[in-house]
Design a protein around this motif. Structure first.
Motif, PDB file in Angstrom:
ATOM      1  N   PHE A  84       0.849  -1.182   0.000  1.00 11.93           N
ATOM      2  CA  PHE A  84       0.000   0.000   0.000  1.00 11.93           C
ATOM      3  C   PHE A  84       0.890   1.239   0.000  1.00 11.93           C
ATOM      4  CE2 PHE A  84      -2.835  -3.240   1.603  1.00 11.93           C
ATOM      5  CZ  PHE A  84      -4.038  -2.936   0.960  1.00 11.93           C
ATOM      6  N   LEU A  85       0.725   2.054  -1.017  1.00  3.28           N
ATOM      7  CA  LEU A  85       1.534   3.253  -1.140  1.00  3.28           C
ATOM      8  C   LEU A  85       0.890   4.410  -0.397  1.00  3.28           C
ATOM      9  CD1 LEU A  85       2.537   3.106  -4.926  1.00  3.28           C
ATOM     10  CD2 LEU A  85       3.668   2.075  -2.941  1.00  3.28           C
ATOM     11  N   GLN A  86       1.691   5.355  -0.034  1.00  2.00           N
ATOM     12  CA  GLN A  86       1.201   6.534   0.668  1.00  2.00           C
ATOM     13  C   GLN A  86       0.187   7.268  -0.200  1.00  2.00           C
ATOM     14  OE1 GLN A  86       4.307   9.188   1.884  1.00  2.00           O
ATOM     15  NE2 GLN A  86       2.935  10.639   2.857  1.00  2.00           N
ATOM     16  N   GLN A  87      -0.876   7.751   0.413  1.00  2.00           N
ATOM     17  CA  GLN A  87      -1.893   8.496  -0.327  1.00  2.00           C
ATOM     18  C   GLN A  87      -1.271   9.733  -0.972  1.00  2.00           C
ATOM     19  OE1 GLN A  87      -4.781   8.768   2.998  1.00  2.00           O
ATOM     20  NE2 GLN A  87      -6.272   8.004   1.532  1.00  2.00           N
ATOM     21  N   PHE A 130      -3.052  15.475  -5.155  1.00  2.00           N
ATOM     22  CA  PHE A 130      -2.930  16.184  -6.420  1.00  2.00           C
ATOM     23  C   PHE A 130      -3.620  17.535  -6.303  1.00  2.00           C
ATOM     24  CE2 PHE A 130      -2.941  11.728  -8.309  1.00  2.00           C
ATOM     25  CZ  PHE A 130      -1.553  11.678  -8.341  1.00  2.00           C
ATOM     26  N   THR A 131      -2.945  18.565  -6.739  1.00  2.59           N
ATOM     27  CA  THR A 131      -3.493  19.915  -6.669  1.00  2.59           C
ATOM     28  C   THR A 131      -4.034  20.326  -8.036  1.00  2.59           C
ATOM     29  OG1 THR A 131      -1.911  20.516  -4.955  1.00  2.59           O
ATOM     30  CG2 THR A 131      -2.993  22.321  -6.123  1.00  2.59           C
ATOM     31  N   HIS A 159      -6.932  17.143  -4.086  1.00  6.70           N
ATOM     32  CA  HIS A 159      -7.587  15.849  -4.034  1.00  6.70           C
ATOM     33  C   HIS A 159      -6.583  14.796  -3.584  1.00  6.70           C
ATOM     34  CE1 HIS A 159     -11.176  17.380  -6.009  1.00  6.70           C
ATOM     35  NE2 HIS A 159     -10.404  17.953  -6.913  1.00  6.70           N
ATOM     36  N   ARG A 160      -7.045  13.918  -2.699  1.00  5.18           N
ATOM     37  CA  ARG A 160      -6.191  12.860  -2.169  1.00  5.18           C
ATOM     38  C   ARG A 160      -6.696  11.514  -2.671  1.00  5.18           C
ATOM     39  NH1 ARG A 160      -2.925  13.003   2.288  1.00  5.18           N
ATOM     40  NH2 ARG A 160      -3.883  14.976   2.909  1.00  5.18           N
ATOM     41  N   ILE A 161      -5.812  10.751  -3.283  1.00  2.68           N
ATOM     42  CA  ILE A 161      -6.180   9.417  -3.758  1.00  2.68           C
ATOM     43  C   ILE A 161      -6.508   8.531  -2.560  1.00  2.68           C
ATOM     44  CG2 ILE A 161      -5.090   7.317  -4.633  1.00  2.68           C
ATOM     45  CD1 ILE A 161      -4.100   8.806  -6.967  1.00  2.68           C
ATOM     46  N   VAL A 202      -2.847  -0.517  -8.594  1.00  2.00           N
ATOM     47  CA  VAL A 202      -4.303  -0.608  -8.519  1.00  2.00           C
ATOM     48  C   VAL A 202      -4.783   0.609  -7.728  1.00  2.00           C
ATOM     49  CG1 VAL A 202      -6.304  -1.959  -7.815  1.00  2.00           C
ATOM     50  CG2 VAL A 202      -4.212  -3.134  -8.546  1.00  2.00           C
ATOM     51  N   HIS A 203      -5.545   1.451  -8.382  1.00  2.00           N
ATOM     52  CA  HIS A 203      -6.065   2.658  -7.746  1.00  2.00           C
ATOM     53  C   HIS A 203      -7.555   2.471  -7.499  1.00  2.00           C
ATOM     54  CE1 HIS A 203      -7.844   6.895  -8.581  1.00  2.00           C
ATOM     55  NE2 HIS A 203      -7.747   6.680  -7.273  1.00  2.00           N
ATOM     56  N   VAL A 204      -7.968   2.535  -6.242  1.00  2.00           N
ATOM     57  CA  VAL A 204      -9.376   2.416  -5.873  1.00  2.00           C
ATOM     58  C   VAL A 204      -9.836   3.753  -5.301  1.00  2.00           C
ATOM     59  CG1 VAL A 204     -11.101   1.160  -4.539  1.00  2.00           C
ATOM     60  CG2 VAL A 204      -9.037  -0.022  -5.322  1.00  2.00           C
ATOM     61  N   GLU A 205     -10.827   4.338  -5.951  1.00  2.00           N
ATOM     62  CA  GLU A 205     -11.351   5.628  -5.509  1.00  2.00           C
ATOM     63  C   GLU A 205     -12.769   5.445  -4.986  1.00  2.00           C
ATOM     64  OE1 GLU A 205     -10.715   9.668  -4.750  1.00  2.00           O
ATOM     65  OE2 GLU A 205      -9.339   8.089  -5.426  1.00  2.00           O
TER      66      GLU A 205
END
Length: 245
Positions: free
Chosen positions: A41-44, A47-48, A56-58, A75-78
């Motif tokens: 799990f990568l750090q959130q 993005f500005t 916005h934070r993933i 894998v990006h889960v929003e």
């Protein structure tokens, strides 16, 4: 805003604990393709959006690989807790920023958890009359379109927690809670995971006093051993809530 932050935290905790179970349950094609034995799990990432003055934070970003292949995939889960007109565009922007930074393949997944039923898009397109410039697709999960009855025989802990976000009628609330407890009894999870699932469920489906009485009546109709275990689960959660309070 506080309510939204709380929801994001709960969703993140649920998926970080049961990520493999989540993917297996709702995206079997992804489950078969990616290596779930080695995930990170990568750090959130934040993005500005300078043009709109927003940040916005993933929600969830997982580093893994495809089975039998070298090199990483993301894998990006929003999680989307409210309807948003330009959400598909935002998914594309997230994807492009992630690709720009990591230069790898990205699996984009959008999970819609709000109660209203809508037909959410799964793509973002840019085109001219004379050519197509972009046709970006992403996977979607609209929980309110899933029937809770279809999941009550599952032994998947994510299915149990997300019963509280699926499509059910007001008159079914007691039955949903009863089946949730029965699912927990069958799973026999450790106390920490049990508390996580119960806490998630109770955040979104809170019975009133009359419904609680009906629940007790329904619990009296099930197997005595099962009913006893269900009472232990609810009592343990209530005691933790009082201690926390």
């Amino acid at each position: 805003m506080k309510k939204r932050i709380g929801h994001d935290r709960l969703f993140k905790e649920l998926l970080e604990t049961f990520f493999g179970e989540f993917v297996e349950l709702f995206f079997p094609q992804v489950y078969e393709a990616i290596d779930l034995e080695h995930i990170k799990f990568l750090q959130q990432e934040v993005f500005t959006d300078v043009t709109r003055g927003d940040k916005h934070r993933i929600d969830i970003l997982v580093e893994t690989s495809l089975k039998g292949e070298s090199g990483i995939v993301l894998v990006h889960v929003e999680n989307q807790a409210s309807a948003q007109k330009d959400f598909a565009e935002r998914m594309f922007i997230y994807f492009s920023r992630l690709y720009q930074k990591h230069r790898c393949r990205v699996v984009p997944i959008a999970v819609f958890t709000y109660p209203e039923k809508r037909n959410e898009p799964d793509r973002f397109k840019l085109a001219f009359p004379f050519m197509s410039v972009l046709d970006f697709h992403f996977l979607t999960l609209e929980l309110n379109k899933h029937k809770w009855q279809d999941y009550i025989q599952s032994k998947n802990p994510v299915a149990a927690a997300l019963l509280s976000k699926m499509g059910y009628q007001k008159k079914e609330r007691v039955q949903v809670k009863l089946e949730f407890l029965r699912m927990l009894v069958r799973m026999e999870l450790d106390p920490a995971r049990m508390t996580l699932l119960t806490g998630f469920f109770e955040t979104y489906l809170i019975l009133n006093e009359e419904e609680e009485r009906k629940l007790e009546e329904e619990m009296g109709k099930v197997d005595e051993k099962e009913a006893k275990r269900m009472i232990e689960i609810t009592t343990s959660w209530e005691e933790k809530g009082r201690v926390k309070g």
